[in-house]
Write an enzyme that holds these catalytic residues in place. Structure first.
Site, PDB file in Angstrom:
ATOM      1  N   LYS A 184       1.833   1.927  -5.162  1.00  0.00           N
ATOM      2  CA  LYS A 184       2.409   1.328  -6.383  1.00  0.00           C
ATOM      3  C   LYS A 184       1.467   1.542  -7.563  1.00  0.00           C
ATOM      4  O   LYS A 184       1.901   1.814  -8.673  1.00  0.00           O
ATOM      5  CB  LYS A 184       2.629  -0.185  -6.186  1.00  0.00           C
ATOM      6  CG  LYS A 184       3.580  -0.508  -5.052  1.00  0.00           C
ATOM      7  CD  LYS A 184       3.649  -2.008  -4.798  1.00  0.00           C
ATOM      8  CE  LYS A 184       2.372  -2.595  -4.234  1.00  0.00           C
ATOM      9  NZ  LYS A 184       2.029  -2.172  -2.883  1.00  0.00           N
ATOM     10  N   ASP A 231       0.812  -1.222   0.000  1.00  0.00           N
ATOM     11  CA  ASP A 231       0.000   0.000   0.000  1.00  0.00           C
ATOM     12  C   ASP A 231       0.842   1.268   0.000  1.00  0.00           C
ATOM     13  O   ASP A 231       0.473   2.281   0.591  1.00  0.00           O
ATOM     14  CB  ASP A 231      -0.985  -0.005   1.187  1.00  0.00           C
ATOM     15  CG  ASP A 231      -1.799  -1.281   1.211  1.00  0.00           C
ATOM     16  OD1 ASP A 231      -2.184  -1.756   0.133  1.00  0.00           O
ATOM     17  OD2 ASP A 231      -2.023  -1.821   2.316  1.00  0.00           O
ATOM     18  N   GLY A 265      -4.666  -4.447  -3.710  1.00  0.00           N
ATOM     19  CA  GLY A 265      -5.664  -3.417  -3.996  1.00  0.00           C
ATOM     20  C   GLY A 265      -4.892  -2.172  -4.381  1.00  0.00           C
ATOM     21  O   GLY A 265      -4.197  -1.601  -3.557  1.00  0.00           O
ATOM     22  N   HIS A 266      -4.951  -1.820  -5.660  1.00  0.00           N
ATOM     23  CA  HIS A 266      -4.167  -0.698  -6.161  1.00  0.00           C
ATOM     24  C   HIS A 266      -5.107   0.429  -6.593  1.00  0.00           C
ATOM     25  O   HIS A 266      -5.969   0.213  -7.439  1.00  0.00           O
ATOM     26  CB  HIS A 266      -3.273  -1.148  -7.325  1.00  0.00           C
ATOM     27  CG  HIS A 266      -2.211  -2.136  -6.903  1.00  0.00           C
ATOM     28  ND1 HIS A 266      -1.270  -2.633  -7.748  1.00  0.00           N
ATOM     29  CD2 HIS A 266      -1.945  -2.692  -5.689  1.00  0.00           C
ATOM     30  CE1 HIS A 266      -0.475  -3.458  -7.087  1.00  0.00           C
ATOM     31  NE2 HIS A 266      -0.879  -3.512  -5.842  1.00  0.00           N
ATOM     32  N   GLN A 309       1.855  -6.302  -3.314  1.00  0.00           N
ATOM     33  CA  GLN A 309       2.396  -6.497  -1.967  1.00  0.00           C
ATOM     34  C   GLN A 309       3.733  -5.729  -1.882  1.00  0.00           C
ATOM     35  O   GLN A 309       3.858  -4.705  -2.508  1.00  0.00           O
ATOM     36  CB  GLN A 309       2.548  -7.985  -1.617  1.00  0.00           C
ATOM     37  CG  GLN A 309       1.214  -8.719  -1.446  1.00  0.00           C
ATOM     38  CD  GLN A 309       0.555  -9.093  -2.759  1.00  0.00           C
ATOM     39  OE1 GLN A 309       1.132  -9.732  -3.606  1.00  0.00           O
ATOM     40  NE2 GLN A 309      -0.694  -8.700  -2.922  1.00  0.00           N
TER      41      GLN A 309
END
Ligand code: GDP
Ligand code: IMO
Ligand code: MG
Length: 427
Positions: free
Chosen positions: A15, A12, A39-40, A221
């Site tokens: 990225k 988080d 989750g991006h 990650q």
């Protein structure tokens, strides 16, 4: 030409935002590991996209590849494609590696069951079936996309794996949630919907690289969640470090050019395990609230703390970063002081290298360097440029650069694509 974006902490770091930003100069963007545990978030104007499987370059209409190192839940993938279409995003080509592994319903159930049984060894997973799918890959019980789209092969493999899982679940006192016929019907339908995307992405990427295309690899990650180098067992199940680019997409190490590490200006962690710089006071609350630190996938509150350069230095060693991009600097606005962890002490002794023993890591006490706080107006800085950041913020950034001995590629001072200060390009 291949460039890589990696998280240097516990995920988080933004990225997704930086991949979207740098994707404007790329031809193809690639996810090479992980699954929908990621989750991006990408914010363009008033629109927010939360991607879990497709590489963030999809928002810019780039071709996107899902590498062999990924574990993919077809249902989530189809939902994600459907959502982007319904929001009129012009999607480029989507390629799924034939060798990527399929997340099956029993993987999600197994994730739940094992987390429950693991007691204080549980990682606080996203319960998306990530670990069990990778376990099956390594046990050679996995189902790959090339198998899924070949009905007789899929049926034969599923029959064997289903039988093994059933016995395993029953031995733990659980019934299988789905019958084999239900899975065959459901996944048969996914196979038809997905067939057109499945390709030999290794050949595709190598040919693209040879013909001079610009390829951007998007890590999911982060280094400290890596299966080998993360804080085991509180990590994820894939190789998140730069080496994972090669094993997870099939491009050779020598084809990799720039490797950029994303560093959040403070530390966050979703899930369990020690976090040496964690803050449970007003400073931690400030970060959580101003930084909206809630998991993109699970909505869980993220644990917050001061920037830990021990984490980032170890990431630099493992990934040989060419530079760092510091994100969420604006979140620290308004604090009277800001601290950075520059080392650890255990039982009064200095720790030289990042510990692999979790008992030792849990007892690490951070050694801090303190900085004066700052408070800048994001719009003003965007107008006047990075040079107009307050001296205190510049000192903070210079310290990070000098400790790591690598250059700053830029600074992110807000979630929007436009709220980005760039010093260097990635291609
Ligand atoms: P990723 O998993 O590394 O892609 O990061 P996430 O998207 O899960 O989390 C980063 C969060 O911070 C998202 O909600 C972003 O919209 C937000 N964000 C990204 N950069 C900045 C920034 O510079 N400032 C602030 N305030 N928010 C940011
Ligand atoms: P992005 O790409 C933060 C954490 C989980 C848990 C551990 C194992 O958005 O940075 P898993 O479901 O992978 O088996 O969970 O890893 N985790 C993440 N934390 N960001 C992520 O992804 C994460 N993906 C997994 O919270 O502690
Ligand atoms: Mg995330």
């Amino acid at each position: 030409m291949i460039s890589v974006i990696l998280g240097t902490q516990w995920g988080d770091e933004a990225k997704g935002k930086l991949t979207d930003y740098y994707a404007s100069k790329a031809d193809i963007t690639v996810r090479f590991q992980g699954g929908n545990n990621a989750g991006h978030t990408i914010v363009v104007g008033d629109e927010t996209f939360k991607l879990r499987l497709l590489s963030s370059g999809v928002v810019q209409g780039k071709d996107v590849v899902m590498g062999n190192g990924m574990v993919i839940d077809p249902q989530i993938l189809l939902e994600e494609i459907g959502e982007l279409r319904s929001r009129n995003v012009e999607i480029g080509n989507i390629y799924i590696s034939e060798r990527a592994h399929v997340i099956m319903p029993y993987h999600k159930q197994e994730d739940e069951i094992l987390e429950e049984l693991k007691g204080n060894q549980k990682a606080g997973t996203t319960k998306r079936g990530i670990g069990p799918c990778y376990s099956d890959k390594v046990s050679r019980l996995g189902i790959r996309f090339v198998d899924l789209i070949d009905e007789p092969v899929f049926r034969e493999k599923l029959k064997i794996v289903y039988g093994i899982k059933k016995k395993f679940f029953e031995s733990l006192g659980h019934e299988m949630e789905y019958t084999m016929e239900q899975i065959l019907a459901q996944y048969g339908a996914y196979a038809e919907a997905i067939r057109g995307y499945v390709a030999d992405t290794t050949v595709l990427l190598n040919e693209a690289e040879r013909s001079g295309k610009r390829i951007l690899m998007e890590g999911a990650q982060a280094t400290h969640l890596d299966i080998d180098f993360g804080i085991y067992p509180f990590n994820t199940s894939s190789n998140t470090i730069c080496g994972g680019v090669c094993t997870g997409s099939g491009v050779p190490p020598r084809s990799i050019g720039t490797v950029l590490g994303i560093v959040k200006a403070y530390t966050t962690r979703v899930g369990t395990g020690p976090v040496p710089t964690e803050l449970t006071d007003a400073y931690g609350q400030h970060m959580a609230e101003k930084g909206h630190e809630y998991g993109t996938v699970t909505g869980r509150p993220r644990r917050c703390g001061w920037l830990d350069l021990m984490l980032v230095k170890y990431s630099h060693m493992l990934n040989h970063l060419d530079g760092v991009f510091v994100t969420k600097l604006d979140v620290l606005n308004g604090l009277d002081r800001v601290k950075v962890c520059v080392g650890y002490e255990v039982d009064g002794k200095h720790v030289d290298h990042f510990p692999s023993n979790m008992g030792v890591f849990a007892r690490c006490i951070p050694i801090y360097k303190e900085f004066k706080g700052w408070d800048f107006d994001t719009d003003k800085i965007l107008l006047e440029g990075i040079g107009s950041l307050p001296k205190e913020a510049k000192d903070y950034l210079s310290f990070i650069e000098s400790e790591l001995e690598i250059p700053l590629f830029g600074v992110s001072i807000g979630p929007k694509r436009s709220q980005t200060l760039i010093l260097r390009d990635i291609f």
